[in-house]
Scaffold this motif. Structure first.
Motif, PDB file in Angstrom:
ATOM      1  N   ILE A   1      -1.931 -11.266  -1.375  1.00 47.81           N
ATOM      2  CA  ILE A   1      -2.879 -10.394  -0.675  1.00 47.81           C
ATOM      3  C   ILE A   1      -3.765  -9.723  -1.709  1.00 47.81           C
ATOM      4  O   ILE A   1      -3.282  -9.249  -2.747  1.00 47.81           O
ATOM      5  CB  ILE A   1      -2.132  -9.345   0.168  1.00 47.81           C
ATOM      6  N   SER A   2      -5.051  -9.659  -1.434  1.00 46.27           N
ATOM      7  CA  SER A   2      -5.980  -9.041  -2.379  1.00 46.27           C
ATOM      8  C   SER A   2      -5.687  -7.548  -2.489  1.00 46.27           C
ATOM      9  O   SER A   2      -5.253  -6.911  -1.524  1.00 46.27           O
ATOM     10  CB  SER A   2      -7.425  -9.262  -1.926  1.00 46.27           C
ATOM     11  N   PRO A   3      -5.913  -6.938  -3.649  1.00 46.38           N
ATOM     12  CA  PRO A   3      -5.625  -5.506  -3.816  1.00 46.38           C
ATOM     13  C   PRO A   3      -6.394  -4.625  -2.837  1.00 46.38           C
ATOM     14  O   PRO A   3      -5.851  -3.628  -2.348  1.00 46.38           O
ATOM     15  CB  PRO A   3      -6.051  -5.242  -5.267  1.00 46.38           C
ATOM     16  N   ARG A   4      -7.620  -4.992  -2.544  1.00 50.91           N
ATOM     17  CA  ARG A   4      -8.419  -4.176  -1.631  1.00 50.91           C
ATOM     18  C   ARG A   4      -7.837  -4.193  -0.224  1.00 50.91           C
ATOM     19  O   ARG A   4      -7.744  -3.146   0.437  1.00 50.91           O
ATOM     20  CB  ARG A   4      -9.855  -4.700  -1.617  1.00 50.91           C
ATOM     21  N   ARG A   5      -7.407  -5.371   0.231  1.00 56.77           N
ATOM     22  CA  ARG A   5      -6.821  -5.461   1.564  1.00 56.77           C
ATOM     23  C   ARG A   5      -5.455  -4.790   1.607  1.00 56.77           C
ATOM     24  O   ARG A   5      -5.099  -4.131   2.599  1.00 56.77           O
ATOM     25  CB  ARG A   5      -6.703  -6.930   1.967  1.00 56.77           C
ATOM     26  N   LEU A   6      -4.674  -4.934   0.546  1.00 57.01           N
ATOM     27  CA  LEU A   6      -3.361  -4.284   0.514  1.00 57.01           C
ATOM     28  C   LEU A   6      -3.505  -2.766   0.513  1.00 57.01           C
ATOM     29  O   LEU A   6      -2.687  -2.053   1.103  1.00 57.01           O
ATOM     30  CB  LEU A   6      -2.594  -4.746  -0.723  1.00 57.01           C
ATOM     31  N   MET A   7      -4.546  -2.295  -0.133  1.00 62.54           N
ATOM     32  CA  MET A   7      -4.798  -0.857  -0.135  1.00 62.54           C
ATOM     33  C   MET A   7      -5.116  -0.347   1.263  1.00 62.54           C
ATOM     34  O   MET A   7      -4.651   0.730   1.682  1.00 62.54           O
ATOM     35  CB  MET A   7      -5.957  -0.560  -1.087  1.00 62.54           C
ATOM     36  N   LEU A   8      -5.885  -1.123   2.025  1.00 64.12           N
ATOM     37  CA  LEU A   8      -6.194  -0.741   3.402  1.00 64.12           C
ATOM     38  C   LEU A   8      -4.945  -0.756   4.274  1.00 64.12           C
ATOM     39  O   LEU A   8      -4.740   0.144   5.098  1.00 64.12           O
ATOM     40  CB  LEU A   8      -7.254  -1.689   3.968  1.00 64.12           C
ATOM     41  N   LEU A   9      -4.083  -1.742   4.087  1.00 64.40           N
ATOM     42  CA  LEU A   9      -2.823  -1.777   4.838  1.00 64.40           C
ATOM     43  C   LEU A   9      -1.969  -0.555   4.530  1.00 64.40           C
ATOM     44  O   LEU A   9      -1.316   0.006   5.417  1.00 64.40           O
ATOM     45  CB  LEU A   9      -2.061  -3.068   4.510  1.00 64.40           C
ATOM     46  N   GLY A  10      -1.951  -0.143   3.256  1.00 69.39           N
ATOM     47  CA  GLY A  10      -1.194   1.050   2.903  1.00 69.39           C
ATOM     48  C   GLY A  10      -1.745   2.300   3.566  1.00 69.39           C
ATOM     49  O   GLY A  10      -0.981   3.164   4.017  1.00 69.39           O
ATOM     50  N   MET A  11      -3.066   2.416   3.645  1.00 66.92           N
ATOM     51  CA  MET A  11      -3.667   3.570   4.315  1.00 66.92           C
ATOM     52  C   MET A  11      -3.291   3.620   5.791  1.00 66.92           C
ATOM     53  O   MET A  11      -2.869   4.663   6.314  1.00 66.92           O
ATOM     54  CB  MET A  11      -5.189   3.513   4.176  1.00 66.92           C
TER      55      MET A  11
END
Length: 645
Positions: free
Chosen positions: A194-204
């Motif tokens: 998973i790309s870091p940007r998408r994983l960051m959104l999932l975490g939010m």
């Protein structure tokens, strides 16, 4: 904490990787306006994470004086004890038996039989039918029921976390640390797909959902379950954000960015007291903290992805689009064959990613195992000290908890800048961090010399000074650890080493909250223990200084006197007189510029006796060649002929 780091410093035996500048760094550079936008947005994501980590200070405050009313199990039910009598009994207990908060914290769950009997007789004029002996002033009756009279609805009142259940307050923080441990390992695995940007959104999104449920559930078991889940999503969010920061910056800019990322944890601590004063229920505080991430979800569209991750997964078009945007904002030149270069670079990254990296590689003997054990121990101790100083701030007094928390945040901010100074401007940052930690920890023992008086604002302020000194030193040490740990291994093993030390430190955090329970022995026992841990890991930091230091920073020489400067500078000019004699037939302007602009370092002035003449000749030749380019083509020809001298 970050899962990877930046390069800083080195030692004579330090391994250096001679990796050529890649095409990504050529396009967007080490730092610019494009990076600044993403960096600030990722930094902002750390503030809600810091709130969620430290909110236990306000969701589970220690009871104030008079907020608990004890109903003993052996009082006469036919003669109910009025509320007024209970309040008077509590006040008598405070006046007769207690001069500090210690007795209240230890014996809040017991009612003294003789005190109860005396209060009942004075109130009702008759004997109180208690089974406990009335002539024993030390005998106590356990409380059958404890009534909470506080206006603030906290975890303590919601789940009755007092007496034998007091340890459950520490359990909630342990589950938060467990979630950070699991989340860090999940992020390391998820970033492979998973790309870091998408994983960051999932975490939010996960933190918003689970964080609200953490404050809305009505059972303790569900509360700690959702607190652990929310911590997992927090770890996913800031770990992926740290991955992006490492990918879009380089060089000294990366060192500064990674170090200052810890600054926003401190800003979160400073802002948390201002948020908590608007809520009189722990549930509302959890909802407010979790819902604040909705703003960051909207801002997420302006967070850039990691360009090397995109290329590694053959997403060349997305990487090209991002690099063109970077070049536009940073005003940098773009190669005309950029798409071709990116395709070739993507294949190289893919081949490098296919090579399996085993965790055992960091223990293969390239770096001494004793040094690796030291750095794991240091990370574990530093994180335990960081966490405990926040949790134990509740012990200083509930009335001053807002001011104390903000003061800790400011001390942490100062510590971050102290650590950044050590990294950038000192040769031996490990030694300076260790010295600072040892001095701060040993000075903390002086807290035992404070007089045993009532815990008023003056006493709390004096005790807070020692907490602030310890917090500042620990924050500076963490800044050095975060940035400089990777210098112990080769560049290929840095991610694995950082994963190892961060995982170990979070494992220690799972058990460290239980140190707060030791306040039942003495309020100063926990701070004494963490001070001991502090100077021990300070010694370990000094041990690492023997192997690693910053060779880019020159040794500070002794300041020369004006006479010493004149004498040694004339000696340098005389040693170079042979070169000036050979060029006497050339332009006088060239020679005067050479003598006027020739410069050496202070270290060269002190060590002039060790320089042979031929080195001075080489220095003269280089200076003359540089000046010849500014004079013109004729003078340039003369300078080139001078190279044969």
């Amino acid at each position: 904490m970050p899962e990877s780091e930046s390069e800083s410093g080195g030692s004579p035996n330090r391994r250096k990787s001679s990796v050529a500048v890649d095409v990504v760094e050529q396009i967007h550079g080490s730092f610019g306006r494009w990076q600044l936008r993403t960096i600030l947005l990722i930094f902002l994501c750390k503030i809600p994470s810091a709130w969620f980590m430290a909110c236990i200070i306000y969701t589970a405050p220690y009871p104030w004086k008079g907020e608990l009313v004890c109903r003993p199990s052996d009082w006469n039910a036919s003669e109910p004890l009025p509320q007024e009598s209970a309040d008077r009994r509590i006040n008598n207990l405070w006046q007769e038996e207690r001069s500090t908060d210690r007795l209240f914290n230890v014996d809040v769950c017991n009612a003294y039989a003789q005190t109860l009997a005396r209060g009942f007789v004075s109130r009702h004029g008759q004997e109180w039918n208690a089974t406990a002996p009335k002539d024993d002033s030390t005998s106590s009756l356990p409380c059958e029921q404890v009534e909470h009279t506080t206006a603030y609805k906290s975890l303590i009142t919601e789940f009755d976390l007092i007496c034998s259940r007091r340890v459950l307050v520490a359990v909630t923080q342990s589950f938060h640390a467990l979630g950070a441990l699991i989340g860090g390992l999940m992020a390391y695995t998820a970033l492979k797909r998973i790309s870091p940007r998408r994983l960051m959104l999932l975490g939010m999104l996960g933190q918003i959902f689970c964080g609200n449920l953490t404050g809305l559930v009505d059972t303790y078991q569900l509360h700690i379950y959702f607190r652990c889940l929310t911590s997992i999503f927090c770890a996913l969010m800031y770990t992926s954000g740290q991955f992006i920061l490492n990918d879009i910056t380089s060089g000294q800019a990366r060192i500064i960015v990674i170090t200052l990322s810890e600054l926003f944890w401190s800003i979160g601590l400073v802002l948390l007291p201002g948020i908590s004063i608007y809520f009189d229920d722990w549930s509302y505080l959890y909802v407010a903290i979790s819902s604040s991430l909705i703003v960051l979800v909207w801002l997420h569209r302006w967070i850039a992805d990691a360009p090397r991750w995109l290329l590694r997964h053959q997403r060349v078009e997305a990487a090209l689009r991002q690099l063109l945007e970077s070049a536009t904002y940073n005003n940098r030149k773009v190669p005309l064959t950029l798409d071709v270069q990116l395709t070739a670079y993507a294949k190289d990254l893919e081949l490098a990613a296919e090579q399996k990296r085993s965790y055992c590689r960091i223990w293969d003997g390239e770096t001494k195992r004793s040094q690796l054990i030291y750095i794991h121990w240091i990370w574990g101790c530093a994180m335990v000290l960081y966490n405990i100083t926040l949790l134990m701030i509740r012990n200083l007094g509930a009335a001053q908890v807002h001011v104390n928390t903000a003061a800790l945040g400011f001390a942490e901010m100062v510590g971050v800048f102290v650590g950044l100074y050590m990294i950038l401007y000192t040769r031996r940052h490990w030694r300076w961090a260790g010295n600072l930690m040892i001095v701060a920890s040993l000075s903390t023992y002086l807290v035992w010399l404070l007089p045993e008086t009532e815990r008023n604002s003056r006493r709390v302020g004096l005790e807070l000074i020692f907490w602030l000194i310890l917090k500042l030193a620990n924050s500076a040490s963490i800044a050095v650890l975060t940035t400089c740990t990777g210098e112990m291994v080769s560049s290929e093993n840095r991610v694995l080493l950082m994963l190892s030390v961060v995982t170990f430190s979070r494992l220690c955090l799972v058990f460290c909250p239980f140190l707060s329970v030791l306040t039942v022995i003495h309020p100063l026992v926990p701070i004494t223990i963490i001070a001991t841990v502090g100077w021990i890991y300070g010694l370990a930091l000094r041990r690492l200084n023997r192997y690693y230091w910053n060779t880019e920073q020159p040794h500070i020489s002794q300041v020369p006197t004006p006479n010493t400067y004149r004498r040694h500078s004339q000696m340098i000019l005389r040693r170079c007189s042979s070169a000036s004699t050979e060029v006497s037939g050339y332009s006088n302007e060239l020679l005067s510029n050479f003598e006027r602009n020739m410069a050496v370092s202070i270290a060269d002035i002190w060590h002039i006796n060790f320089y042979p003449i031929n080195e001075c000749d080489s220095l003269a030749e280089m200076e003359l060649e540089k000046r010849s380019e500014e004079v013109g083509t004729t003078e340039a020809a003369k300078s080139r002929s001078l190279e044969t001298i």
